[in-house]
Design a protein around this motif. Structure first.
Motif, PDB file in Angstrom:
ATOM      1  N   VAL A 201       1.006  -1.317  -0.206  1.00 15.80           N
ATOM      2  CA  VAL A 201       0.266   0.407   0.082  1.00 15.80           C
ATOM      3  C   VAL A 201       0.951   0.767   0.336  1.00 15.80           C
ATOM      4  O   VAL A 201       2.109   1.769   0.630  1.00 15.80           O
ATOM      5  CB  VAL A 201      -0.468   0.375   1.143  1.00 15.80           C
ATOM      6  N   HIS A 202       0.660   2.383  -1.040  1.00 16.71           N
ATOM      7  CA  HIS A 202       2.078   3.160  -1.086  1.00 16.71           C
ATOM      8  C   HIS A 202       0.893   4.215  -0.854  1.00 16.71           C
ATOM      9  O   HIS A 202       0.158   4.355  -0.353  1.00 16.71           O
ATOM     10  CB  HIS A 202       2.038   3.218  -2.240  1.00 16.71           C
TER      11      HIS A 202
ATOM     12  N   ARG B  79       1.427  -4.976   2.711  1.00 17.78           N
ATOM     13  CA  ARG B  79       2.022  -4.421   3.844  1.00 17.78           C
ATOM     14  C   ARG B  79       2.312  -2.949   3.006  1.00 17.78           C
ATOM     15  O   ARG B  79       1.422  -2.281   2.277  1.00 17.78           O
ATOM     16  CB  ARG B  79       3.502  -5.069   3.217  1.00 17.78           C
ATOM     17  N   PHE B  80       2.515  -2.097   4.260  1.00 16.54           N
ATOM     18  CA  PHE B  80       2.129  -1.316   4.158  1.00 16.54           C
ATOM     19  C   PHE B  80       3.269   0.004   3.940  1.00 16.54           C
ATOM     20  O   PHE B  80       5.114  -0.396   4.584  1.00 16.54           O
ATOM     21  CB  PHE B  80       2.038  -0.218   5.254  1.00 16.54           C
TER      22      PHE B  80
ATOM     23  N   ALA C  74       4.074   6.720   7.643  1.00 17.89           N
ATOM     24  CA  ALA C  74       4.419   7.542   7.977  1.00 17.89           C
ATOM     25  C   ALA C  74       3.527   8.663   7.924  1.00 17.89           C
ATOM     26  O   ALA C  74       3.061   9.128   8.986  1.00 17.89           O
ATOM     27  CB  ALA C  74       5.684   8.644   7.611  1.00 17.89           C
ATOM     28  N   ALA C  75       1.892   8.605   6.937  1.00 13.51           N
ATOM     29  CA  ALA C  75       1.433   9.249   6.888  1.00 13.51           C
ATOM     30  C   ALA C  75       0.372   8.833   7.473  1.00 13.51           C
ATOM     31  O   ALA C  75      -0.546   9.623   8.121  1.00 13.51           O
ATOM     32  CB  ALA C  75       0.782   9.222   5.427  1.00 13.51           C
ATOM     33  N   LEU C  76       0.093   7.558   7.722  1.00 12.39           N
ATOM     34  CA  LEU C  76      -0.889   7.141   9.068  1.00 12.39           C
ATOM     35  C   LEU C  76      -0.598   7.257  10.027  1.00 12.39           C
ATOM     36  O   LEU C  76      -1.695   8.520  11.308  1.00 12.39           O
ATOM     37  CB  LEU C  76      -1.174   5.627   8.164  1.00 12.39           C
TER      38      LEU C  76
ATOM     39  N   HIS D 283      -3.777  -2.487   9.875  1.00  9.73           N
ATOM     40  CA  HIS D 283      -3.573  -3.671  10.227  1.00  9.73           C
ATOM     41  C   HIS D 283      -3.139  -4.133   8.343  1.00  9.73           C
ATOM     42  O   HIS D 283      -3.383  -3.786   7.691  1.00  9.73           O
ATOM     43  CB  HIS D 283      -4.388  -3.942  10.222  1.00  9.73           C
ATOM     44  N   ASP D 284      -1.830  -4.813   8.597  1.00  8.43           N
ATOM     45  CA  ASP D 284      -1.283  -4.760   7.609  1.00  8.43           C
ATOM     46  C   ASP D 284      -1.911  -6.735   7.562  1.00  8.43           C
ATOM     47  O   ASP D 284      -1.855  -7.163   8.133  1.00  8.43           O
ATOM     48  CB  ASP D 284       0.388  -4.629   7.568  1.00  8.43           C
TER      49      ASP D 284
END
Length: 206
Positions: A113-114, A154-155, A161-163, A178-179
């Motif tokens: 996830v970008h 995965r992130f 960082a954005a989250l 959650h990943d």
């Protein structure tokens, strides 16, 4: 669907549509049908790939139901009356007076996830859903709100960082994520718990 795929695939897709149409009820009242749809589509790679998103939503809703959450909706559209914008909450659930609005991103482990995905959710989805809830006049807004981003992948470091920044700035609601690794752990523990419950019920019956 019968013309495009085999009869088995067509029947499985029809069942999937039926389950998704009444997802909240099916997850609680007829979970065996949910598992059957998973099993029948699981062996069909081409079809399963295109169905990955809806299947992930069903799994997550079923998992929450097993944790005694009330499933209010799956794929529920909400509208901000002020701006007329609409946004979809993939899974909407509540527990102990707190409502959770979950976004589901079903991806392969090699496709993270970008930051752009997260920023779109934070700026285009969360504000619209929150505004729609605050505008409720009949039941009123929920006392507590939480917005969560779930992914089977995965992130990226930038998206995390954005989250984290969004969670720190959030006021009047919570931001969480959650990943795939976390989800696998939840699924494993839930499966063990369900097997233990079934064993206890069998012993009681005997």
């Amino acid at each position: 669907t019968t013309a495009l795929f085999s009869r088995d695939v067509a029947e499985a897709l029809t069942e999937l549509v039926s389950v998704m149409t009444h997802a909240a009820k099916a997850i609680v009242d007829d979970p065996e049908l949910v598992y059957e749809v998973f099993q029948r589509l699981g062996n069909l790679e081409g079809v399963a790939g295109s169905m990955r998103g809806p299947l992930f939503e069903l799994w997550l809703a079923r998992y929450l139901a097993l944790q005694n959450w009330q499933i209010i909706g799956v794929g529920k559209q909400l509208r901000d009356a002020r701006t007329t914008k609409r946004a979809e909450s993939d899974v909407l659930a509540s527990k102990n007076g707190e409502s959770h609005y979950l976004a589901c991103e079903a991806k392969g482990i090699t496709s993270p996830v970008h930051k752009a995905d997260v920023e779109h959710w934070l700026t285009e989805q969360v504000p619209v859903i929150r505004a729609a809830l605050l505008q409720r006049t009949t039941t009123g807004p929920p006392s507590k709100m939480a917005f969560e981003f779930w992914t089977t992948s995965r992130f990226s470091p930038e998206s995390v960082a954005a989250l984290r920044l969004a969670a720190k700035k959030a006021r009047g609601y919570k931001i969480d994520w959650h990943d795939g690794e976390q989800i696998l752990g939840l699924a494993t523990r839930s499966n063990r718990s369900e097997e233990h419950t079934s064993e206890l019920q069998s012993r009681q019956y005997l």
